[in-house]
Design an enzyme around this catalytic site. Sequence first.
Site, PDB file in Angstrom:
ATOM      1  N   CYS A  52       0.861  -1.285   0.042  1.00 22.17           N
ATOM      2  CA  CYS A  52      -0.024   0.032   0.070  1.00 22.17           C
ATOM      3  C   CYS A  52       1.038   1.169  -0.114  1.00 22.17           C
ATOM      4  CB  CYS A  52      -1.073   0.022   0.999  1.00 22.17           C
ATOM      5  SG  CYS A  52      -2.429   1.022   0.898  1.00 22.17           S
ATOM      6  N   HIS A 103      -3.334  -5.799   2.852  1.00 19.51           N
ATOM      7  CA  HIS A 103      -2.973  -5.762   4.289  1.00 19.51           C
ATOM      8  C   HIS A 103      -3.634  -7.157   4.916  1.00 19.51           C
ATOM      9  CE1 HIS A 103      -1.805  -1.643   4.198  1.00 19.51           C
ATOM     10  NE2 HIS A 103      -2.971  -1.398   3.734  1.00 19.51           N
TER      11      HIS A 103
HETATM   12  N1  GLN Z   1      -2.032   6.854   2.437  1.00 13.58           N
HETATM   13  C1  GLN Z   1      -2.444   5.777   1.221  1.00 13.58           C
HETATM   14  C2  GLN Z   1      -3.637   5.926   0.604  1.00 13.58           C
HETATM   15  O1  GLN Z   1      -4.641   6.030   1.145  1.00 13.58           O
HETATM   16  C3  GLN Z   1      -1.698   4.293   1.605  1.00 13.58           C
HETATM   17  C4  GLN Z   1      -2.839   4.066   2.763  1.00 13.58           C
HETATM   18  C5  GLN Z   1      -2.181   2.533   3.273  1.00 13.58           C
HETATM   19  O2  GLN Z   1      -1.133   2.379   3.310  1.00 13.58           O
HETATM   20  N2  GLN Z   1      -3.197   1.624   3.647  1.00 13.58           N
HETATM   21  O3  GLN Z   1      -3.980   5.872  -0.648  1.00 13.58           O
END
Ligand code: GLN
Length: 244
Positions: free
Chosen positions: A96, A197
Amino acid sequence: MTGSNLTLDVVLIYPDLLGTYGDSGNALILKKRAEFQGMKSTIISVDSDEKIPTGGDIYLLGGGEDGPQNYARDLLARDGGLMSAVDQGAVVFAVCAGFQIIGESYVDSKGDIQPGLGLLDAKTSRMPKKRAVGELVSKPLFDMGQQYLSGFENHGSGTELYGDTQPLGRVVAGVGNLDSGEYEGAVRGKIVCTYMHGPALARNPSLADFLLYSATGTHPLLHHSVDDLQRLLLSERLAKVVRS
Ligand code: GLN
């Protein structure tokens, strides 16, 4: 790495910044699965005030909010250790925010375009629809002895791949890289990225073995062992979204 007596060094990058979604658990899974395959393994956890070692075998980046994401990018660019390790043939698994950071560029919550580390032909921008939150299931596009990959996605930005960067899987349920909901994750050489995740490697032990194979050259399918608890976790998560 070759032979059976070697230590696999797993470098966990900035868990204090990129640890919001439990992705640090990926380090533990890699260590355990390396041990199942007869290797020794060490986790080197590197906080944001520490220097990144360049001699590791697998480097892990997790997810995080936009602020820590920008800060981690700044530190990684300044440190240079990750890029040196990649030049030396290290494996990278980025989740992510980590995925977004190692591409060419991404857009932060203010709408500003931020430079990435340029390790991947990938550009991240804000997704026009609402934030992608929920179960994410895909069919891997690489042979890894597992029919589906399962994870939990939570991101406001989406990532477009180009050049020689390939998607990791084809989306079966959830959003994945872009609003079109077609593909999930990225693979370029020894760099593997995902929006999953979970942590991803706990849900998908075959993906962990795929990374071990990249790092060691020992084919994971020869040693493939997904024990009953892991099978149970994966099938329990898949049952939420995929009808068999
Ligand atoms: N901040 C990033 C987004 O919202 C990554 C979020 C995350 O790592 N879950 O796309």
